[in-house]
Motif scaffolding. Sequence first.
Motif, PDB file in Angstrom:
ATOM      1  N   GLN A 102      51.800   0.337  19.978  1.00 21.86           N
ATOM      2  CA  GLN A 102      50.551  -0.177  20.571  1.00 21.86           C
ATOM      3  C   GLN A 102      49.904  -0.824  19.446  1.00 21.86           C
ATOM      4  O   GLN A 102      49.808  -0.274  18.461  1.00 21.86           O
ATOM      5  CB  GLN A 102      49.902   0.502  21.436  1.00 21.86           C
ATOM      6  N   LYS A 158      38.902   2.624  27.140  1.00 21.43           N
ATOM      7  CA  LYS A 158      38.517   4.269  27.558  1.00 21.43           C
ATOM      8  C   LYS A 158      38.582   4.897  26.298  1.00 21.43           C
ATOM      9  O   LYS A 158      37.758   5.819  25.935  1.00 21.43           O
ATOM     10  CB  LYS A 158      39.725   4.410  28.693  1.00 21.43           C
ATOM     11  N   GLU A 171      46.626  -1.956  19.673  1.00 24.25           N
ATOM     12  CA  GLU A 171      45.341  -1.843  19.927  1.00 24.25           C
ATOM     13  C   GLU A 171      44.779  -0.532  20.783  1.00 24.25           C
ATOM     14  O   GLU A 171      45.637  -0.352  21.634  1.00 24.25           O
ATOM     15  CB  GLU A 171      44.419  -2.957  20.435  1.00 24.25           C
ATOM     16  N   TRP A 172      43.828   0.086  20.506  1.00 27.03           N
ATOM     17  CA  TRP A 172      43.335   1.340  21.339  1.00 27.03           C
ATOM     18  C   TRP A 172      42.901   0.641  22.782  1.00 27.03           C
ATOM     19  O   TRP A 172      42.331  -0.403  22.785  1.00 27.03           O
ATOM     20  CB  TRP A 172      42.323   2.035  20.838  1.00 27.03           C
ATOM     21  N   SER A 173      42.994   1.375  23.895  1.00 28.29           N
ATOM     22  CA  SER A 173      42.413   0.926  25.028  1.00 28.29           C
ATOM     23  C   SER A 173      41.154   0.924  25.139  1.00 28.29           C
ATOM     24  O   SER A 173      40.516   2.001  24.197  1.00 28.29           O
ATOM     25  CB  SER A 173      42.792   1.766  26.147  1.00 28.29           C
ATOM     26  N   LYS A 210      38.374   3.993  22.984  1.00 27.77           N
ATOM     27  CA  LYS A 210      37.336   3.627  22.187  1.00 27.77           C
ATOM     28  C   LYS A 210      36.088   4.497  22.750  1.00 27.77           C
ATOM     29  O   LYS A 210      35.187   4.688  21.744  1.00 27.77           O
ATOM     30  CB  LYS A 210      37.209   2.049  22.009  1.00 27.77           C
TER      31      LYS A 210
END
Length: 52
Positions: free
Chosen positions: A17, A23, A19-21, A25
Motif C-alpha cells: 500500500q 481511519k 498510503e495509510w487509510s 491517520k
Amino acid sequence: MARSDYFEGTAWVEGEQKEWSPKVKLIVAFILGLLALSPAILGIHWEFLLAN
C-alpha cells in the motif's frame, strides 16, 4: 528471470500500500496529540491538587 524474482515482483505490485487509510491517520494523530498534551494536562491537574 528466476522463479523467485517473479514472485517477489508480483507481491510488491499487488500487496504494497502506498498510503495509510484516513481511519489509521486519525487514530495515529489522536494518540500523538494525547501524548503531546498529557504533560500539560497532568501539570494543570497537579497544580489544582497542590492548591487545596
